[in-house]
Write an enzyme that holds these catalytic residues in place. Structure first.
Site, PDB file in Angstrom:
ATOM      1  N   HIS A 275      47.038  54.808  22.359  1.00  0.00           N
ATOM      2  CA  HIS A 275      45.723  54.203  22.136  1.00  0.00           C
ATOM      3  C   HIS A 275      45.788  52.759  22.594  1.00  0.00           C
ATOM      4  O   HIS A 275      46.818  52.108  22.437  1.00  0.00           O
ATOM      5  CB  HIS A 275      45.368  54.257  20.636  1.00  0.00           C
ATOM      6  CG  HIS A 275      43.917  54.063  20.375  1.00  0.00           C
ATOM      7  ND1 HIS A 275      43.353  52.820  20.305  1.00  0.00           N
ATOM      8  CD2 HIS A 275      42.922  54.954  20.209  1.00  0.00           C
ATOM      9  CE1 HIS A 275      42.063  52.964  20.088  1.00  0.00           C
ATOM     10  NE2 HIS A 275      41.771  54.245  20.029  1.00  0.00           N
TER      11      HIS A 275
ATOM     12  N   ASP B 242      42.188  62.322  18.300  1.00  0.00           N
ATOM     13  CA  ASP B 242      41.894  63.547  19.041  1.00  0.00           C
ATOM     14  C   ASP B 242      43.017  64.571  18.995  1.00  0.00           C
ATOM     15  O   ASP B 242      42.830  65.717  19.398  1.00  0.00           O
ATOM     16  CB  ASP B 242      41.588  63.203  20.505  1.00  0.00           C
ATOM     17  CG  ASP B 242      40.252  62.517  20.621  1.00  0.00           C
ATOM     18  OD1 ASP B 242      39.323  62.965  19.940  1.00  0.00           O
ATOM     19  OD2 ASP B 242      40.148  61.540  21.375  1.00  0.00           O
TER      20      ASP B 242
END
Ligand code: ACO
Length: 476
Positions: free
Chosen positions: A327, A383
């Site tokens: 991320h 996710d």
């Protein structure tokens, strides 16, 4: 301090003159020119550097703040996420999607009267106009749902000329009532569009929203997805709660790619539906919201727990990417991923355990103890497990990102509102670092050489067939 090499020298300054104010002194080593920059909240103003004739080069905005925001706080190193100051863990456990939407939009948790009124108003805006229904029906059944959503949001904007700055002037959004109406329209119609796109895909007639009843926002969405022409149908309450919590977890994430797109498009003065269409386009990409779909496809491709070590090696050798990992902001476990992992098991109890979960957990185990991932601080993001829940709930893989879009709607709207009231707002227009040709004179056709960048070979066999069918004299 002056050197022959063109470089800027930064010195943190803390002298009498700047007492109590954090400043940074920048020295141009070529000219000796000095500049004192004020630091507020660890931020300097990039325009101040223009006084030295330099710009900031920051592809991907790795270290550029483009706004002042009071909506969502993330500490990526510590794995902290808060909406308006409230920790995501508490909101996921105790709150609801409508409550969190209110919080994001208006800054405080609602009273029970406010929540009831707000929810009622949103549910009164869930019907979509017939022309949108007609457009959905005209799309191919195998169209990617996100492609359809992007189009539907743009199309929806054409239905409200009253709220379009291009028609009614750039200041229409100064009206609190007009703003409010767009919030209700977007929050209200997003699940209806999503449900209709789903029903079209699976070839079933559409269920119109059951507004006015006792159904919650998410229950109403699931009703539109699943009722078989039975107005009394009630979806399973644990699954409703799980989906509602997933919406809470996705509701905002400060300046991610799609939210930045909302602000970027809004800065041009375009209507909010078109801005949302652009944001949905950004969300669609596999490096952003499309990652949940990409995770599922990756797990299916890996196929078995036994293949995990080989896949990890492929990732390390840059032959594959571990989707759902890494991320831009989190350099620690994404707090949302932890909650989603727990939720997954609740859903499995009702819908059955998805066999891919074994591959996912084995991948996670391997990655978290591998030097490659440790050194780069790569952890599961939201996710990684959300796709498994959606799959266990029976959603088609290409539908996952639409579920993300429903959840992200209040966040996009909160940033839209904040942007409209931002005293620093300006049309988004980054600078470039130009390294192209110097000025040159136009070259006559007869004196040109091909750059080799354009190929006359990229013509399909079908095109060659068609062209030849017309007996063209110069063959391609
Ligand atoms: N698999 C393997 N290696 C990775 C991964 C990954 N998922 N993510 C990052 N890396 C590596 C990069 O190759 C790079 O290595 P290097 O320094 O040796 O070249 C290093 O880690 C840093 O990665 P960047 O790509 O520079 O990080 P950036 O912040 O630009 O990208 C992103 C963040 C796009 C999320 C990236 O981690 C990624 O592609 N992840 C997979 C896609 C994904 O899950 N996206 C969802 C994000 S969450 C969301 O949007 C809702």
């Amino acid at each position: 301090m002056v050197s022959s090499v063109s470089s800027l020298h930064y010195v943190r300054q803390n002298n009498m003159e700047t007492k109590n104010k954090k400043t940074i002194k920048v020295i141009d080593n070529q000219t000796g020119q000095e500049l004192t920059l004020e630091v507020n909240n660890n931020t300097i103003r990039a325009v101040d550097l223009a006084k030295l004739g330099v710009t900031v080069y920051d592809p991907g905005f790795l270290n550029t703040a483009s706004c002042i925001s009071r909506i969502t706080y993330i500490d990526g190193d510590k794995g902290i996420l808060r909406y308006r100051g409230y920790p995501i863990e508490e909101l996921a456990e105790k709150s609801s999607f409508m409550e969190v939407s209110f919080l994001l939009l208006y800054g405080e948790l609602p009273t029970s009267r406010e929540l009831e009124h707000f929810t009622h108003r949103v549910l009164r805006h869930t019907f979509v106009k017939q022309s949108l229904v007609d457009i959905i029906k005209a799309t191919p059944k195998d169209a990617h749902p996100m492609g359809t959503l992007v189009s539907m949001l743009a199309a929806e904007g054409t239905l409200y000329p009253d709220a379009n700055p291009a028609i009614n002037g750039g200041d229409i959004y100064n009206s609190p009532m007009i703003r409010e109406k767009q919030i209700l329209r977007l929050l209200g119609t997003m699940p209806t569009l999503a449900a209709f796109i789903y029903r079209h895909k699976v070839g079933r007639p559409f269920n119109y929203p059951a507004y006015g009843g006792s159904r919650s926002y998410t229950e109403n969405f699931m009703y539109m997805l699943d009722s078989m022409d039975d107005p009394s149908y009630r979806p399973n309450s644990t699954l409703v709660k799980a989906l509602d919590t997933l919406f809470v977890l996705h509701a905002d994430h400060e300046l991610n790619c799609s939210t930045a797109a909302v602000r970027h498009l809004t800065s041009s003065g375009v209507d909010v539906f078109t801005a949302f269409s652009g944001a949905a386009g950004a969300l669609y990409g596999p490096l952003h919201g499309g990652a949940n779909e990409a995770v599922l496809r990756m797990l299916e491709k890996i196929g078995s727990v036994n293949n995990v070590p080989a896949f990890i090696e492929a990732v390390k050798n840059r032959k594959a990417r571990l989707m759902g990992f890494g991320h831009r902001v989190y350099k620690n476990y994404d707090p949302r991923a932890r909650i989603v992992r727990k939720l997954a098991y609740q859903v499995f109890e009702i819908c059955g355990k998805d066999p891919l979960i074994e591959i996912a957990t084995t991948l996670e185990e391997h990655a978290l103890k591998d030097k490659y991932f440790i050194e780069r601080k790569l952890y599961p993001n939201v996710d990684f497990y959300s796709g498994l829940i959606y799959k266990a709930m029976g959603f088609p893989t290409d539908f996952f990102t639409i579920l993300f879009a429903i959840g992200r709607t209040p966040g996009w709207l909160a940033h839209w509102l904040e942007y409209l009231d931002d005293p620093d707002r300006k049309i988004a227009r980054p600078r470039q670092n130009y390294l192209g040709s110097e000025e040159r004179s136009y070259i006559p056709m007869t004196q040109r050489n091909s750059s080799g960048k354009y190929s006359t070979e990229y013509v399909s066999p079908a095109e060659k067939r068609r062209v030849n069918g017309f007996a063209v004299t110069s063959k391609m």
